[in-house]
Design an enzyme around this catalytic site. Structure first.
Site, PDB file in Angstrom:
ATOM      1  N   LYS A 206       6.828   0.119 -10.463  1.00  0.00           N
ATOM      2  CA  LYS A 206       5.611   0.763 -10.981  1.00  0.00           C
ATOM      3  C   LYS A 206       5.611   0.833 -12.501  1.00  0.00           C
ATOM      4  CE  LYS A 206       4.049   2.860  -6.763  1.00  0.00           C
ATOM      5  NZ  LYS A 206       3.889   4.040  -5.906  1.00  0.00           N
ATOM      6  N   ARG A 244      10.542   3.265  -0.523  1.00  0.00           N
ATOM      7  CA  ARG A 244       9.555   2.187  -0.329  1.00  0.00           C
ATOM      8  C   ARG A 244       9.707   1.196  -1.469  1.00  0.00           C
ATOM      9  NH1 ARG A 244       4.505   0.686  -1.867  1.00  0.00           N
ATOM     10  NH2 ARG A 244       3.170  -0.175  -0.241  1.00  0.00           N
TER      11      ARG A 244
HETATM   12  N1  HH2 Z   1       2.597   3.042  -3.386  1.00  0.00           N
HETATM   13  C1  HH2 Z   1       1.730   2.013  -3.222  1.00  0.00           C
HETATM   14  C2  HH2 Z   1       1.128   1.794  -1.979  1.00  0.00           C
HETATM   15  N2  HH2 Z   1       1.410   2.585  -0.914  1.00  0.00           N
HETATM   16  N3  HH2 Z   1       2.590   4.411   0.020  1.00  0.00           N
HETATM   17  C3  HH2 Z   1       3.444   5.439  -0.115  1.00  0.00           C
HETATM   18  N4  HH2 Z   1       3.741   6.216   0.939  1.00  0.00           N
HETATM   19  N5  HH2 Z   1       4.041   5.710  -1.330  1.00  0.00           N
HETATM   20  C4  HH2 Z   1       3.790   4.962  -2.439  1.00  0.00           C
HETATM   21  O1  HH2 Z   1       4.347   5.284  -3.515  1.00  0.00           O
HETATM   22  C5  HH2 Z   1       2.887   3.856  -2.330  1.00  0.00           C
HETATM   23  C6  HH2 Z   1       2.283   3.619  -1.062  1.00  0.00           C
HETATM   24  C7  HH2 Z   1       1.431   1.096  -4.368  1.00  0.00           C
HETATM   25  O2  HH2 Z   1       2.337   0.061  -4.451  1.00  0.00           O
HETATM   26  P1  HH2 Z   1       2.162  -1.443  -3.899  1.00  0.00           P
HETATM   27  O3  HH2 Z   1       1.932  -1.461  -2.435  1.00  0.00           O
HETATM   28  O4  HH2 Z   1       3.330  -2.205  -4.348  1.00  0.00           O
HETATM   29  O5  HH2 Z   1       0.907  -2.007  -4.681  1.00  0.00           O
HETATM   30  P2  HH2 Z   1      -0.621  -2.141  -4.294  1.00  0.00           P
HETATM   31  O6  HH2 Z   1      -1.151  -0.790  -3.978  1.00  0.00           O
HETATM   32  O7  HH2 Z   1      -1.252  -2.754  -5.541  1.00  0.00           O
HETATM   33  O8  HH2 Z   1      -0.735  -3.057  -3.103  1.00  0.00           O
END
Ligand code: HH2
Length: 276
Positions: A206, A244
């Site tokens: 992040k 995660r």
């Molecule tokens: N962060 C993201 C998405 N889902 N779910 C939980 N429980 N906790 C988190 O910190 C979290 C989440 C964002 O990250 P990412 O999936 O890598 O990116 P994007 O939302 O752009 O797909």
């Protein structure tokens, strides 16, 4: 928890796994690296992201969940969605956990879907909504505010018939938070343990890591592994039990060393909500 984004626009891997075969292959790679759970998502929630219709999300994630479970029937799958229809289809296909970044606020049917199937769920804190959440987020005391929010959402879930031991809680690193807010939540993560549920932490790649680690520069998503490792190790030490991440093998190794050094702590088995 390995991240499997079946999206064109996720912040670190958007577009890489949009084709079902590529997503399934990546999921298999994460399992081989030691992921205990795969978090499959069809909608980016990065700052500025626009919502995706349910039908599109469904079309992205279902073939991937079905393909993974056909090849790895014992794999544990989490569906990263805030739409009840998508969650329901994923659970029907064999997913076991609903990861809802809105903590059951976006879709009035979501809590009932989780309750009916007695599924696991992760309730996450977010201030605002992805499109605008990074525009000047403010709190009184960020840790107290997030804790009160999660307590209220846990109560709501229980009132809707969700089983308490199936619930995980997540402070939502990066969701309507400044660098200082994210750091305070990590520094005082142990305060959230008072809620009595396992804590999920999502720092992987992040932006705040890129800012802190880069000095004057902001390191790009692919250069945030060191920050990802440091923040997950600290989260372990402060009581998190689900991590995660995109880089499963590296984080597992770091956590194994940290847990051994702490002399107890984390094994994948302690993270499950199924047997506790
Ligand atoms: N962060 C993201 C998405 N889902 N779910 C939980 N429980 N906790 C988190 O910190 C979290 C989440 C964002 O990250 P990412 O999936 O890598 O990116 P994007 O939302 O752009 O797909």
């Amino acid at each position: 928890m390995g991240i499997l984004n079946v999206t064109p626009d996720s912040f670190s891997d958007g577009g890489r796994y949009l084709q079902p075969e590529a997503a399934i292959a990546h999921g298999e790679r994460l399992l081989a690296e030691g992921a205990d759970l795969l978090d499959v998502g069809g909608e980016s929630t990065r700052p500025g992201a626009e919502p995706v219709p349910a039908a599109v999300e469904h079309e992205r994630v279902l073939p991937v969940i079905e393909g993974l479970l056909a090849r790895h029937p014992a794999a544990r799958i989490s569906i990263d969605t805030s739409k009840a229809a998508v969650a329901q289809a994923a659970l029907q296909a064999g997913a076991q956990l609903v990861n809802d970044v809105t903590a059951f606020r976006a879709d009035p049917q979501m809590a009932a879907v989780v309750a009916e199937r007695d599924a696991e769920c992760c309730l996450m804190h977010m201030q605002g909504e992805p499109r605008t959440m990074q525009d000047d987020p403010r709190y009184g005391d960020v840790v107290e505010d997030v804790k009160a929010f999660l307590a209220e959402r846990l109560d709501f879930a229980l009132r809707e018939g969700v089983t308490e031991r199936r619930v995980l809680l997540d402070p939502g690193i990066g969701f309507g938070k400044t660098v200082e807010h994210n750091l305070a939540l990590l520094r005082r993560l142990d305060e959230l343990l008072e809620l009595g549920r396992p804590i999920v932490i999502g720092t992987s790649r992040k932006a705040f890591l890129g800012r802190v680690a880069g000095g004057g520069r902001v390191l790009g998503p692919q250069d945030r592994l060191a920050g990802t490792l440091a923040s997950n190790v600290l989260a372990l030490e402060r009581g998190a039990s689900v991590f995660r991440v995109h880089d499963v093998a590296a984080v597992r190794e770091a956590l194994a060393v940290a847990a051994a050094t702490l002399g107890a702590g984390w094994t994948a088995a302690t993270a499950t909500t199924q047997t506790s």
